[in-house]
Design a protein around this motif. Sequence first.
Motif, PDB file in Angstrom:
ATOM      1  N   GLU A  21       0.866  -1.215  -0.083  1.00 37.82           N
ATOM      2  CA  GLU A  21      -0.208   0.013  -0.055  1.00 37.82           C
ATOM      3  C   GLU A  21       0.876   1.266  -0.079  1.00 37.82           C
ATOM      4  OE1 GLU A  21      -3.229  -0.181  -0.352  1.00 37.82           O
ATOM      5  OE2 GLU A  21      -3.222  -2.317  -0.390  1.00 37.82           O
ATOM      6  N   GLY A  22       0.400   2.213  -0.947  1.00 35.19           N
ATOM      7  CA  GLY A  22       1.214   3.505  -0.876  1.00 35.19           C
ATOM      8  C   GLY A  22       1.386   4.220   0.565  1.00 35.19           C
ATOM      9  N   GLU A  23       0.266   4.246   1.276  1.00 35.74           N
ATOM     10  CA  GLU A  23       0.235   4.903   2.471  1.00 35.74           C
ATOM     11  C   GLU A  23       1.117   4.221   3.376  1.00 35.74           C
ATOM     12  OE1 GLU A  23      -0.614   7.755   5.370  1.00 35.74           O
ATOM     13  OE2 GLU A  23      -1.307   7.584   3.125  1.00 35.74           O
ATOM     14  N   THR A  24       1.355   2.954   3.244  1.00 31.06           N
ATOM     15  CA  THR A  24       2.402   2.252   4.385  1.00 31.06           C
ATOM     16  C   THR A  24       4.021   2.695   3.842  1.00 31.06           C
ATOM     17  OG1 THR A  24       0.909   0.352   4.286  1.00 31.06           O
ATOM     18  CG2 THR A  24       3.139   0.050   5.230  1.00 31.06           C
ATOM     19  N   THR A  25       3.918   2.724   2.584  1.00 35.12           N
ATOM     20  CA  THR A  25       5.240   3.176   1.895  1.00 35.12           C
ATOM     21  C   THR A  25       5.573   4.675   2.539  1.00 35.12           C
ATOM     22  OG1 THR A  25       5.211   1.724   0.074  1.00 35.12           O
ATOM     23  CG2 THR A  25       6.617   3.438   0.000  1.00 35.12           C
ATOM     24  N   GLU A  69       0.744  -1.828  13.309  1.00 33.33           N
ATOM     25  CA  GLU A  69       0.502  -0.627  12.588  1.00 33.33           C
ATOM     26  C   GLU A  69       0.576  -0.650  11.173  1.00 33.33           C
ATOM     27  OE1 GLU A  69      -0.567   3.419  11.671  1.00 33.33           O
ATOM     28  OE2 GLU A  69      -1.162   2.108  13.474  1.00 33.33           O
ATOM     29  N   ILE A  70       1.708  -1.449  10.954  1.00 33.83           N
ATOM     30  CA  ILE A  70       1.918  -1.898   9.398  1.00 33.83           C
ATOM     31  C   ILE A  70       0.830  -2.559   8.850  1.00 33.83           C
ATOM     32  CG2 ILE A  70       3.554  -3.195   7.692  1.00 33.83           C
ATOM     33  CD1 ILE A  70       5.787  -1.949   9.424  1.00 33.83           C
ATOM     34  N   ALA A  71       0.299  -3.661   9.700  1.00 29.33           N
ATOM     35  CA  ALA A  71      -0.916  -4.346   9.122  1.00 29.33           C
ATOM     36  C   ALA A  71      -1.845  -3.427   8.746  1.00 29.33           C
ATOM     37  CB  ALA A  71      -1.128  -5.368  10.148  1.00 29.33           C
ATOM     38  N   ARG A  72      -2.280  -2.537   9.733  1.00 32.85           N
ATOM     39  CA  ARG A  72      -3.304  -1.712   9.693  1.00 32.85           C
ATOM     40  C   ARG A  72      -3.324  -0.734   8.501  1.00 32.85           C
ATOM     41  NH1 ARG A  72      -4.765   3.198  10.112  1.00 32.85           N
ATOM     42  NH2 ARG A  72      -2.693   4.135  10.532  1.00 32.85           N
ATOM     43  N   LEU A  73      -2.130  -0.389   8.302  1.00 39.06           N
ATOM     44  CA  LEU A  73      -1.900   0.257   6.896  1.00 39.06           C
ATOM     45  C   LEU A  73      -2.143  -0.562   5.520  1.00 39.06           C
ATOM     46  CD1 LEU A  73       1.004   2.356   7.995  1.00 39.06           C
ATOM     47  CD2 LEU A  73      -1.341   3.338   7.506  1.00 39.06           C
ATOM     48  N   GLU A  74      -1.863  -1.963   5.927  1.00 42.36           N
ATOM     49  CA  GLU A  74      -1.835  -2.696   4.628  1.00 42.36           C
ATOM     50  C   GLU A  74      -3.204  -3.176   4.590  1.00 42.36           C
ATOM     51  OE1 GLU A  74       0.932  -4.037   2.161  1.00 42.36           O
ATOM     52  OE2 GLU A  74       1.255  -2.227   3.025  1.00 42.36           O
ATOM     53  N   GLY A  75      -4.240  -2.607   5.281  1.00 38.13           N
ATOM     54  CA  GLY A  75      -5.740  -3.106   5.077  1.00 38.13           C
ATOM     55  C   GLY A  75      -6.164  -4.169   6.029  1.00 38.13           C
ATOM     56  N   ARG A 101       0.168  -9.993   4.599  1.00 35.66           N
ATOM     57  CA  ARG A 101      -0.474  -9.995   3.376  1.00 35.66           C
ATOM     58  C   ARG A 101      -1.380 -11.209   3.114  1.00 35.66           C
ATOM     59  NH1 ARG A 101       4.841  -9.011   1.480  1.00 35.66           N
ATOM     60  NH2 ARG A 101       5.375 -11.197   1.316  1.00 35.66           N
ATOM     61  N   ASP A 102      -0.993 -12.410   3.835  1.00 35.16           N
ATOM     62  CA  ASP A 102      -2.042 -13.517   3.807  1.00 35.16           C
ATOM     63  C   ASP A 102      -3.290 -12.938   4.277  1.00 35.16           C
ATOM     64  OD1 ASP A 102      -0.399 -14.999   2.403  1.00 35.16           O
ATOM     65  OD2 ASP A 102       0.202 -16.360   4.424  1.00 35.16           O
ATOM     66  N   ARG A 103      -3.238 -12.414   5.819  1.00 40.20           N
ATOM     67  CA  ARG A 103      -4.565 -11.911   6.507  1.00 40.20           C
ATOM     68  C   ARG A 103      -5.087 -10.767   5.534  1.00 40.20           C
ATOM     69  NH1 ARG A 103      -7.835 -14.063   9.707  1.00 40.20           N
ATOM     70  NH2 ARG A 103      -8.864 -12.484  10.588  1.00 40.20           N
ATOM     71  N   ALA A 104      -4.482  -9.745   4.925  1.00 43.80           N
ATOM     72  CA  ALA A 104      -5.203  -8.753   4.214  1.00 43.80           C
ATOM     73  C   ALA A 104      -5.981  -9.217   2.903  1.00 43.80           C
ATOM     74  CB  ALA A 104      -3.871  -7.667   3.692  1.00 43.80           C
ATOM     75  N   GLU A 105      -5.146 -10.367   2.307  1.00 45.85           N
ATOM     76  CA  GLU A 105      -6.172 -10.988   1.214  1.00 45.85           C
ATOM     77  C   GLU A 105      -7.244 -11.809   1.575  1.00 45.85           C
ATOM     78  OE1 GLU A 105      -3.200 -13.308  -0.635  1.00 45.85           O
ATOM     79  OE2 GLU A 105      -1.797 -11.593  -1.271  1.00 45.85           O
TER      80      GLU A 105
END
Length: 107
Positions: A21-25, A69-75, A101-105
Amino acid sequence: MTGLDHVDTDRLRAWLPEVREGETTAATMLAVAYDEGIGAGELASWYGRSTESVEETIAALDSPDQVAEIARLEGVNVDGVDLPFAELEELSVSEAASAIRDRAERE
């Protein structure tokens, strides 16, 4: 705020190729630049944000809950998931990123 207190900058840099995600970057780059000595006000002007927003973003990543926090930013809905974020902190960045990534998907 002056420099990061809880997070190793090299570990933050290791997250950059792993996030999607761009926001995470952007958040990660803000924290790294801040730790390199660039002030929150200057970063705010670079990113078109308020200084307060930049400080909040840095503080969220410079915490023991960095992976959450990274996970939150990743969705990932971090409040509604049973993902063991504290355990992910102990994994390599690539392993933690894969779990996120697995969880976000799935969401």
